[in-house]
Design an enzyme around this catalytic site. Structure first.
Site, PDB file in Angstrom:
ATOM      1  N   ARG A  39       7.365   6.446  -4.384  1.00 17.12           N
ATOM      2  CA  ARG A  39       7.738   6.820  -3.324  1.00 17.12           C
ATOM      3  C   ARG A  39       7.529   6.095  -2.153  1.00 17.12           C
ATOM      4  O   ARG A  39       6.283   5.566  -2.142  1.00 17.12           O
ATOM      5  CB  ARG A  39       7.365   8.203  -3.145  1.00 17.12           C
ATOM      6  CG  ARG A  39       5.995   8.479  -3.279  1.00 17.12           C
ATOM      7  CD  ARG A  39       5.645  10.022  -3.069  1.00 17.12           C
ATOM      8  NE  ARG A  39       4.231  10.026  -3.232  1.00 17.12           N
ATOM      9  CZ  ARG A  39       3.403  10.198  -4.320  1.00 17.12           C
ATOM     10  NH1 ARG A  39       4.204   9.980  -5.455  1.00 17.12           N
ATOM     11  NH2 ARG A  39       2.172  10.187  -4.201  1.00 17.12           N
TER      12      ARG A  39
ATOM     13  N   SER B   2       0.683  -1.127  -0.206  1.00 19.64           N
ATOM     14  CA  SER B   2       0.063  -0.047   0.032  1.00 19.64           C
ATOM     15  C   SER B   2       0.966   1.083  -0.131  1.00 19.64           C
ATOM     16  O   SER B   2       0.841   2.040   0.947  1.00 19.64           O
ATOM     17  CB  SER B   2      -0.992   0.023   1.276  1.00 19.64           C
ATOM     18  OG  SER B   2      -1.607  -1.147   1.165  1.00 19.64           O
TER      19      SER B   2
ATOM     20  N   ASP C   4      -3.930  -1.700  -1.536  1.00 19.30           N
ATOM     21  CA  ASP C   4      -4.942  -2.099  -0.807  1.00 19.30           C
ATOM     22  C   ASP C   4      -6.442  -1.551  -1.063  1.00 19.30           C
ATOM     23  O   ASP C   4      -7.407  -2.028  -0.709  1.00 19.30           O
ATOM     24  CB  ASP C   4      -4.661  -1.622   0.764  1.00 19.30           C
ATOM     25  CG  ASP C   4      -4.258  -0.215   0.926  1.00 19.30           C
ATOM     26  OD1 ASP C   4      -4.182   0.601  -0.234  1.00 19.30           O
ATOM     27  OD2 ASP C   4      -3.956   0.267   2.028  1.00 19.30           O
TER      28      ASP C   4
HETATM   29 MG    MG Z   1      -4.659  -1.658   5.634  1.00 23.97          MG
END
Ligand code: MG
Ligand code: ADP
Length: 485
Positions: free
Chosen positions: A171, A156, A209
């Site tokens: 990044r 994520s 995610d």
């Molecule tokens: Mg999470």
């Protein structure tokens, strides 16, 4: 001035009016469009190579891992093919010294080690059989397909996706900083670490995610509609939505299924309006940003998500504490702020405490008091102190919830689905939206104040928690990826 008035002065700084919300929506729509046209814009609008949502009939056993921001989760998911699933999961906190480091190797070794432990604990039969066979396997013989676990890797952080199982890190965010990994394929980093341990695991899909949340909601939600948006309000915040392929003007390289005419786009909305054309800005936001690992970046996220709300609240409270004329936590000699109090340390106030403040409906705020003593090491605070804490923290979260309605509202409007009879379904995940009392209600109320949505439109919007979103979503995408092979 009385403490309560001083607290109200701080509360007022976090005003974000319905007019602001509407301006924000227009700005978000503009930045969405811009991000679909070219690279290097405020909203990255990353094509994810996922071109359809599940319908609940998917079946099979898959592994999934999730590197969130705070925790690392490993799970196996058995998809039942009837909108249900069985999930076995473990969760460990990510060691801080692996988050900020010279090399990413120790981090990925740690992740692979967790996968190994998971297999030993929960799928030992399968794992032992594989180990036995590997001993007898000659080097030219290949591991049989049925012996391999296909794994969906939920990662994520902003990634330039190059294929369903390949993507380079753009990044770090959320307090991670390992410069060596930037530009590298994170799937390969994980696969290499897994191969070093000789595990029968193939990293088949790279999943954000938000995309996992969108997929999970579509797999599990009742009714025929698939969700249009998956959104995270956890350590960080971000969203992915279903976009029409012909609106994606920038080139999408590599192969993908073109038949649906759709593609899931990962907005990376944490960096919405980094220029601060629109976002509200208090002295506490400015200070938080200046002292962060990534000043000037993720400016929207820094006003909205779990990692930052506690810190904003801390800085605001500290402002009051530092003023000798203001009585916060200075109740004669009774109240003591321990030297090691989280109030005096960067990130020392966990956003979970803001939930505690909002949950406590007692007259004397006794639960909040106990938590402040335990978590913050501030002893014997007065009732006035507790009320000031409650009011300031509520203002910080209320602003965050109203800000959360900005991208959600913009994406709902952009989808055009309000004009149909269908429910507009949205899946959400993350501790903030899951545990902060009435967070979703505040978002819904704000959506109703958006021009083009209104009360009537808001009634057609359904926001549901996509429980275990990242695990099930990653499994679903691993399934799609395996089929594509
Ligand atoms: Mg999470
Ligand atoms: P991740 O982002 O790693 O997937 P979570 O969704 O659990 O993990 O989000 C963790 C973040 O949520 C942390 O920043 C934490 O401070 C915050 N948080 C945890 N519990 C609560 C709570 N009860 N209320 C508000 N924020 C919370």
């Amino acid at each position: 001035m009385a403490l309560s008035e001083e607290a109200q002065r701080i509360v007022a700084k976090f005003d974000y009016t319905n007019e602001d919300v509407n301006e924000g929506v227009q700005e978000f729509l503009r930045q969405m469009k811009e991000g679909l046209e070219k690279d290097g814009t405020s909203l990255s609008q990353i094509p994810t190579y996922v071109t359809s949502a599940p319908n609940g009939t998917e079946k099979g056993l898959y592994l999934a891992v999730d590197l969130g921001g705070t925790n690392f989760r490993v799970c196996s998911v058995l998809l039942g093919g009837d909108s249900t699933f069985n999930l076995t999961a473990t969760k460990v906190a990510i060691p801080k010294d692996l988050m900020v480091a010279e090399s990413s190797k120790p981090l990925f070794q740690f992740l692979a080690k967790q996968v190994e432990e998971f297999l030993r604990t929960h799928h030992d039969d399968h794992f032992q059989a594989y180990i036995q066979r590997r001993k007898t396997l000659s080097s030219i013989e290949r591991v049989r397909e049925e012996e391999i676990f296909h794994l969906g890797f939920t990662f994520s952080f902003p990634v330039q996706q190059l294929a369903i199982n390949k993507g380079t890190l753009i990044r770090w965010t959320k307090g991670f900083d390992i410069p060596e990994a930037v530009g590298k394929d994170v799937c390969k980093l994980l696969q290499d670490a897994i191969d070093d341990l000789h595990l029968p695991v193939k990293v088949s899909a790279l999943v954000n995610d938000t995309v996992g949340t969108l997929m999970t909601r579509s797999y599990t939600s009742p009714g025929k509609e698939s969700a249009i948006l998956g959104a995270i309000f956890g350590t960080g915040t971000n969203g992915a939505y279903i976009e029409k392929m012909d609106k994606i003007k920038k080139p999408v390289q590599g192969s993908y299924d073109k038949s649906t005419g759709l593609m899931v786009v990962n907005t990376e909305w944490g960096s919405f309006d980094n220029q601060l054309n629109h976002l509200p800005d208090t002295p506490y936001d400015t200070q938080l940003d200046k002292e962060s690992l990534n000043p000037g970046l993720q400016m929207y996220e820094k006003r909205v998500s779990g990692m930052f709300l506690g810190e904003i609240c801390r800085l605001a409270l500290l402002d009051l504490v530092k003023d000798p004329a203001i009585s916060l936590f200075k109740n004669d000699s009774q109240t003591t702020v321990a030297e090691e109090s989280g109030l005096n340390k960067q990130w020392g106030l966990d956003s979970a405490l803001l939930s505690t403040a909002a949950e406590d409906e007692s007259e004397d705020l006794s639960k909040l008091k106990a938590s402040i003593e335990k978590e913050l090491k501030i002893f014997a605070p007065s009732l006035e102190d507790l009320k000031a804490f409650r009011d300031v923290s509520a203002a910080v979260v209320r602003r965050a919830a109203k800000l959360s309605a900005v991208p959600i509202g913009a994406i709902v409007l952009d989808s055009g689905n309000l004009e149909t009879d269908e429910i507009v379904d949205i899946g959400v995940d993350g501790s903030l939206v899951e545990y902060y009392p009435k967070f979703r209600d505040m978002v819904m109320e704000t959506l109703a104040s958006i021009e083009g949505i209104g009360e009537a439109g808001a009634k057609k919007i359904r926001i549901g928690i996509a429980k275990d979103g990242s695990g099930v979503g990653a499994a679903l995408i691993a399934l799609v990826a395996t089929r594509m092979e």
